[in-house]
Design a protein around this motif. Structure first.
Motif, PDB file in Angstrom:
ATOM      1  N   CYS A   1      -2.510  13.709  -5.056  1.00 35.19           N
ATOM      2  CA  CYS A   1      -3.089  14.476  -3.938  1.00 35.19           C
ATOM      3  C   CYS A   1      -2.264  14.274  -2.666  1.00 35.19           C
ATOM      4  O   CYS A   1      -1.969  15.228  -1.951  1.00 35.19           O
ATOM      5  CB  CYS A   1      -4.534  14.042  -3.676  1.00 35.19           C
ATOM      6  N   VAL A   2      -1.897  13.035  -2.385  1.00 36.20           N
ATOM      7  CA  VAL A   2      -1.108  12.765  -1.175  1.00 36.20           C
ATOM      8  C   VAL A   2       0.249  13.455  -1.272  1.00 36.20           C
ATOM      9  O   VAL A   2       0.710  14.099  -0.321  1.00 36.20           O
ATOM     10  CB  VAL A   2      -0.937  11.238  -0.953  1.00 36.20           C
ATOM     11  N   LEU A   3       0.874  13.369  -2.442  1.00 32.34           N
ATOM     12  CA  LEU A   3       2.169  14.043  -2.623  1.00 32.34           C
ATOM     13  C   LEU A   3       2.021  15.541  -2.378  1.00 32.34           C
ATOM     14  O   LEU A   3       2.823  16.143  -1.665  1.00 32.34           O
ATOM     15  CB  LEU A   3       2.697  13.777  -4.046  1.00 32.34           C
ATOM     16  N   LEU A   4       0.994  16.138  -2.966  1.00 35.15           N
ATOM     17  CA  LEU A   4       0.817  17.587  -2.805  1.00 35.15           C
ATOM     18  C   LEU A   4       0.552  17.940  -1.344  1.00 35.15           C
ATOM     19  O   LEU A   4       1.091  18.915  -0.820  1.00 35.15           O
ATOM     20  CB  LEU A   4      -0.328  18.095  -3.682  1.00 35.15           C
ATOM     21  N   LEU A   5      -0.281  17.133  -0.691  1.00 36.02           N
ATOM     22  CA  LEU A   5      -0.596  17.431   0.707  1.00 36.02           C
ATOM     23  C   LEU A   5       0.641  17.287   1.596  1.00 36.02           C
ATOM     24  O   LEU A   5       0.886  18.120   2.470  1.00 36.02           O
ATOM     25  CB  LEU A   5      -1.721  16.522   1.204  1.00 36.02           C
ATOM     26  N   ASN A   6       1.432  16.251   1.355  1.00 33.96           N
ATOM     27  CA  ASN A   6       2.614  16.028   2.199  1.00 33.96           C
ATOM     28  C   ASN A   6       3.741  17.006   1.854  1.00 33.96           C
ATOM     29  O   ASN A   6       4.238  17.719   2.734  1.00 33.96           O
ATOM     30  CB  ASN A   6       3.125  14.589   2.045  1.00 33.96           C
ATOM     31  N   ALA A   7       4.104  17.033   0.565  1.00 35.08           N
ATOM     32  CA  ALA A   7       5.194  17.942   0.152  1.00 35.08           C
ATOM     33  C   ALA A   7       4.772  19.385   0.370  1.00 35.08           C
ATOM     34  O   ALA A   7       5.607  20.255   0.575  1.00 35.08           O
ATOM     35  CB  ALA A   7       5.535  17.712  -1.320  1.00 35.08           C
ATOM     36  N   GLY A   8       3.459  19.611   0.338  1.00 32.80           N
ATOM     37  CA  GLY A   8       2.946  20.967   0.482  1.00 32.80           C
ATOM     38  C   GLY A   8       3.070  21.541   1.877  1.00 32.80           C
ATOM     39  O   GLY A   8       2.798  22.713   2.082  1.00 32.80           O
ATOM     40  N   HIS A   9       3.460  20.723   2.856  1.00 36.33           N
ATOM     41  CA  HIS A   9       3.657  21.347   4.166  1.00 36.33           C
ATOM     42  C   HIS A   9       4.931  20.905   4.891  1.00 36.33           C
ATOM     43  O   HIS A   9       5.519  21.704   5.600  1.00 36.33           O
ATOM     44  CB  HIS A   9       2.435  21.160   5.059  1.00 36.33           C
ATOM     45  N   GLU A  10       5.378  19.650   4.705  1.00 37.60           N
ATOM     46  CA  GLU A  10       6.489  19.140   5.538  1.00 37.60           C
ATOM     47  C   GLU A  10       7.694  20.092   5.563  1.00 37.60           C
ATOM     48  O   GLU A  10       8.132  20.528   6.625  1.00 37.60           O
ATOM     49  CB  GLU A  10       6.957  17.768   5.036  1.00 37.60           C
TER      50      GLU A  10
ATOM     51  N   ILE B   1       4.025   8.611   6.699  1.00 39.86           N
ATOM     52  CA  ILE B   1       4.481   8.267   5.347  1.00 39.86           C
ATOM     53  C   ILE B   1       5.916   8.764   5.139  1.00 39.86           C
ATOM     54  O   ILE B   1       6.772   8.050   4.614  1.00 39.86           O
ATOM     55  CB  ILE B   1       3.515   8.842   4.288  1.00 39.86           C
ATOM     56  N   CYS B   2       6.188   9.973   5.607  1.00 39.32           N
ATOM     57  CA  CYS B   2       7.523  10.566   5.381  1.00 39.32           C
ATOM     58  C   CYS B   2       8.615   9.834   6.157  1.00 39.32           C
ATOM     59  O   CYS B   2       9.802   9.965   5.815  1.00 39.32           O
ATOM     60  CB  CYS B   2       7.522  12.053   5.725  1.00 39.32           C
ATOM     61  N   GLY B   3       8.251   9.067   7.172  1.00 36.59           N
ATOM     62  CA  GLY B   3       9.236   8.244   7.881  1.00 36.59           C
ATOM     63  C   GLY B   3       9.996   7.341   6.911  1.00 36.59           C
ATOM     64  O   GLY B   3      11.163   7.007   7.124  1.00 36.59           O
ATOM     65  N   MET B   4       9.331   6.968   5.814  1.00 36.60           N
ATOM     66  CA  MET B   4       9.952   6.060   4.834  1.00 36.60           C
ATOM     67  C   MET B   4      11.022   6.752   3.998  1.00 36.60           C
ATOM     68  O   MET B   4      11.767   6.095   3.278  1.00 36.60           O
ATOM     69  CB  MET B   4       8.881   5.479   3.897  1.00 36.60           C
ATOM     70  N   TYR B   5      11.086   8.083   4.062  1.00 37.35           N
ATOM     71  CA  TYR B   5      12.099   8.786   3.272  1.00 37.35           C
ATOM     72  C   TYR B   5      13.412   8.942   4.033  1.00 37.35           C
ATOM     73  O   TYR B   5      14.386   9.472   3.503  1.00 37.35           O
ATOM     74  CB  TYR B   5      11.564  10.150   2.794  1.00 37.35           C
ATOM     75  N   GLU B   6      13.431   8.482   5.302  1.00 38.77           N
ATOM     76  CA  GLU B   6      14.696   8.480   6.038  1.00 38.77           C
ATOM     77  C   GLU B   6      15.552   7.306   5.554  1.00 38.77           C
ATOM     78  O   GLU B   6      15.058   6.396   4.886  1.00 38.77           O
ATOM     79  CB  GLU B   6      14.434   8.382   7.540  1.00 38.77           C
TER      80      GLU B   6
ATOM     81  N   PRO C   1       0.818  -1.234   0.000  1.00 37.13           N
ATOM     82  CA  PRO C   1       0.000   0.000   0.000  1.00 37.13           C
ATOM     83  C   PRO C   1       0.843   1.272   0.000  1.00 37.13           C
ATOM     84  O   PRO C   1       0.504   2.245  -0.672  1.00 37.13           O
ATOM     85  CB  PRO C   1      -0.824  -0.113   1.294  1.00 37.13           C
ATOM     86  N   PHE C   2       1.965   1.249   0.732  1.00 36.34           N
ATOM     87  CA  PHE C   2       2.844   2.429   0.719  1.00 36.34           C
ATOM     88  C   PHE C   2       3.442   2.623  -0.670  1.00 36.34           C
ATOM     89  O   PHE C   2       3.427   3.729  -1.222  1.00 36.34           O
ATOM     90  CB  PHE C   2       3.962   2.312   1.764  1.00 36.34           C
ATOM     91  N   HIS C   3       3.973   1.531  -1.244  1.00 37.88           N
ATOM     92  CA  HIS C   3       4.660   1.672  -2.538  1.00 37.88           C
ATOM     93  C   HIS C   3       3.689   2.055  -3.650  1.00 37.88           C
ATOM     94  O   HIS C   3       4.018   2.863  -4.523  1.00 37.88           O
ATOM     95  CB  HIS C   3       5.428   0.392  -2.869  1.00 37.88           C
ATOM     96  N   THR C   4       2.490   1.478  -3.622  1.00 36.58           N
ATOM     97  CA  THR C   4       1.500   1.837  -4.655  1.00 36.58           C
ATOM     98  C   THR C   4       1.227   3.332  -4.596  1.00 36.58           C
ATOM     99  O   THR C   4       1.204   4.019  -5.617  1.00 36.58           O
ATOM    100  CB  THR C   4       0.190   1.044  -4.427  1.00 36.58           C
ATOM    101  N   LEU C   5       1.044   3.823  -3.378  1.00 32.67           N
ATOM    102  CA  LEU C   5       0.751   5.245  -3.208  1.00 32.67           C
ATOM    103  C   LEU C   5       1.941   6.099  -3.660  1.00 32.67           C
ATOM    104  O   LEU C   5       1.810   7.050  -4.431  1.00 32.67           O
ATOM    105  CB  LEU C   5       0.437   5.509  -1.728  1.00 32.67           C
ATOM    106  N   ASN C   6       3.108   5.738  -3.175  1.00 33.62           N
ATOM    107  CA  ASN C   6       4.311   6.527  -3.435  1.00 33.62           C
ATOM    108  C   ASN C   6       4.702   6.510  -4.918  1.00 33.62           C
ATOM    109  O   ASN C   6       5.019   7.544  -5.498  1.00 33.62           O
ATOM    110  CB  ASN C   6       5.456   5.953  -2.593  1.00 33.62           C
ATOM    111  N   ASP C   7       4.635   5.328  -5.520  1.00 39.38           N
ATOM    112  CA  ASP C   7       5.224   5.165  -6.852  1.00 39.38           C
ATOM    113  C   ASP C   7       4.389   5.800  -7.963  1.00 39.38           C
ATOM    114  O   ASP C   7       4.846   5.880  -9.105  1.00 39.38           O
ATOM    115  CB  ASP C   7       5.431   3.670  -7.172  1.00 39.38           C
ATOM    116  N   HIS C   8       3.148   6.216  -7.650  1.00 42.76           N
ATOM    117  CA  HIS C   8       2.312   6.815  -8.700  1.00 42.76           C
ATOM    118  C   HIS C   8       2.183   8.327  -8.580  1.00 42.76           C
ATOM    119  O   HIS C   8       1.404   8.947  -9.289  1.00 42.76           O
ATOM    120  CB  HIS C   8       0.920   6.159  -8.716  1.00 42.76           C
TER     121      HIS C   8
END
Ligand code: HEM
Length: 405
Positions: free
Chosen positions: A241-250, A176-181, A83-90
């Motif tokens: 949408c998830v990318l925009l929401l996450n990248a849009g504030h972190e 979700i961003c924990g996975m980018y460490e 589920p994480f990779h499907t979300l992230n990779d698209h």
């Protein structure tokens, strides 16, 4: 090339995290590319190299548009992490052309400097209200009270996330961003998977709702691109949408608090800024350089590439050290000095090349708005206690920033 055993670079060491910049200086002095065994990556610390590699088409954010995992010498992610990779990779950040180009084109209209300029009064009004509330309370946590709510509200507003639904956005994003460490743990992966499932379900419902009743928000625009022109799959829409929401504030949250922590540590510079608010635009840029909010970005090597005589082969991974590039004396005079008047400041904090931050104009407006509001409405703002760093390396931030007025 140097081997990792004698490098000062240690992204899990609290002393390194407290101040990674001296270790970067050593890395830069010792060479242009370093093999780092603990993450199986090639570290690149110089500004010129990072800048060139971000534009290099032999590298990619993904390899899946050209190779299977097996062909690339990698193992497929375990099914429970799917589920994480499907979300992230698209999402567009993890796609390469032509898919990246198609999606970026759809989204970019909402983020042109001119479109974003129209949001300025709203952003400035909100920043003013948040800072006034902080002042009325006699102080508080700059992270919780100003840095976080501002960009979360702005990006949620752009996408059309109803206000009562916004509370989980921050925790979902953090998980979700924990996975980018670097080398995320099983526990981190579990949390990211749970957040990915919940976030996806939420957006699927919201999209169905918006399809029935379109608005003038970005989600409605993406639905139209999906339904009318078939230019976006449902998964791409959710991932975007998830990318925009996450990248849009972190990164904006962290830039705000890292920036104010740096100002408090440099009282001379803070006094100069307080005396001359016209320094705000150059201060925003300098603070993003001085304490870089996103320290490292990765690329896969799609075709062999040579860096300073070292062949980095297809299948390898390169880690570009943004914090180091931003302190490279070949580009920045006296890089360890915070200089809010720095005129020539080609920092790399927003990246470069095809993935250059789409939200940069918006981030700049948000950072300037909160800085101006704090300068004007809280002219005696001071640190109430020593801030604590988060234990993260890639996403550099603070646990909180206690202030008094
Ligand atoms: C201070 C704040 C910000 C910083 C430091 C930052 C930094 C970055 C960087 C370095 C990249 C490129 C990553 C790479 O090449 O691998 C990027 C991409 C991106 N950023 Fe930002 N960002 C910030 C704010 C924002 C905001 C406010 C948004 C709002 C929507 C946003 C949305 C994106 C998106 C969608 C991408 C992917 C672009 C693509 O793949 O074409 N960012 N950001």
């Amino acid at each position: 090339m140097t081997a990792e055993s004698d490098l000062a670079f240690d992204p899990w060491d609290p002393a390194f995290l407290a101040d990674p910049y001296p270790a970067y200086a050593e890395l830069r002095e010792r060479g242009r590319v370093h093999w780092f065994e603990p993450t199986n990556q090639w570290l690149v610390p110089h500004h010129a190299d990072v800048s060139a590699l971000l534009r290099e088409r032999r590298l990619g954010r993904t390899y899946q548009h050209r190779f299977t995992h097996e062909e690339f010498g990698r193992t497929a992610p375990t099914p429970e992490h799917e589920p994480f990779h499907t979300l992230n990779d698209h999402g567009m950040l993890d796609l390469e052309p032509p898919d990246h180009t198609r999606i970026r084109r759809l989204v970019s209209k909402a983020f042109t400097p001119r479109t974003v300029e129209r949001l300025k009064p709203y952003v400035e009004g909100l920043a003013g209200d948040l800072v006034s509330a902080l002042v009325d309370a006699g102080g508080g946590d700059l992270l919780r009270d100003v840095a976080e709510p501002l960009p979360v509200a702005v990006i949620a507003e752009m996408l059309g996330i109803p206000e009562p639904d916004r509370a989980p956005l921050r925790p979902w994003s953090a998980d979700i961003c924990g996975m980018y460490e670097l080398n995320p743990s099983q526990e981190t992966a579990k949390r990211a998977v749970r957040a990915s499932v919940e976030f996806t379900e939420y957006l699927r419902e919201l999209i169905a709702h918006r399809r029935a009743r379109p608005g003038d928000d970005l989600i409605s625009g993406l639905i139209a691109a999906h339904d009318e022109d078939d230019r976006l799959t449902e998964q791409e829409m959710i991932s975007t949408c998830v990318l925009l929401l996450n990248a849009g504030h972190e990164a904006t949250v962290n830039s705000t608090v890292n920036g104010w922590a740096a100002l408090f540590q440099n009282p001379g510079q803070l006094a100069a800024l307080r005396a001359d608010h016209s320094l705000v635009p150059s201060a925003v840029e300098e603070l993003m350089r001085y304490d870089t909010p996103l320290q490292l970005f990765e690329r896969w090597v799609l075709d062999d590439i040579e860096i300073d005589g070292t062949v980095v082969p297809r299948g390898a991974e390169i880690a570009m050290l943004f914090g180091s590039a931003n302190h490279d004396p070949a580009v920045f005079t006296d890089p360890a000095r915070l200089d809010l008047t720095r005129a020539d400041n080609p920092h790399i904090s927003f990246g470069a090349g095809i993935h250059y931050c789409i939200g940069a104009p918006l981030a700049r407006i948000e950072l300037a708005a909160s800085m101006r509001a704090l300068l004007e409405r809280a002219p005696t703002l001071a640190l109430a206690e020593e801030p604590k760093r988060t234990p993260n390396f890639v996403i550099r931030g603070l646990e909180g920033l206690a202030v008094e007025v």
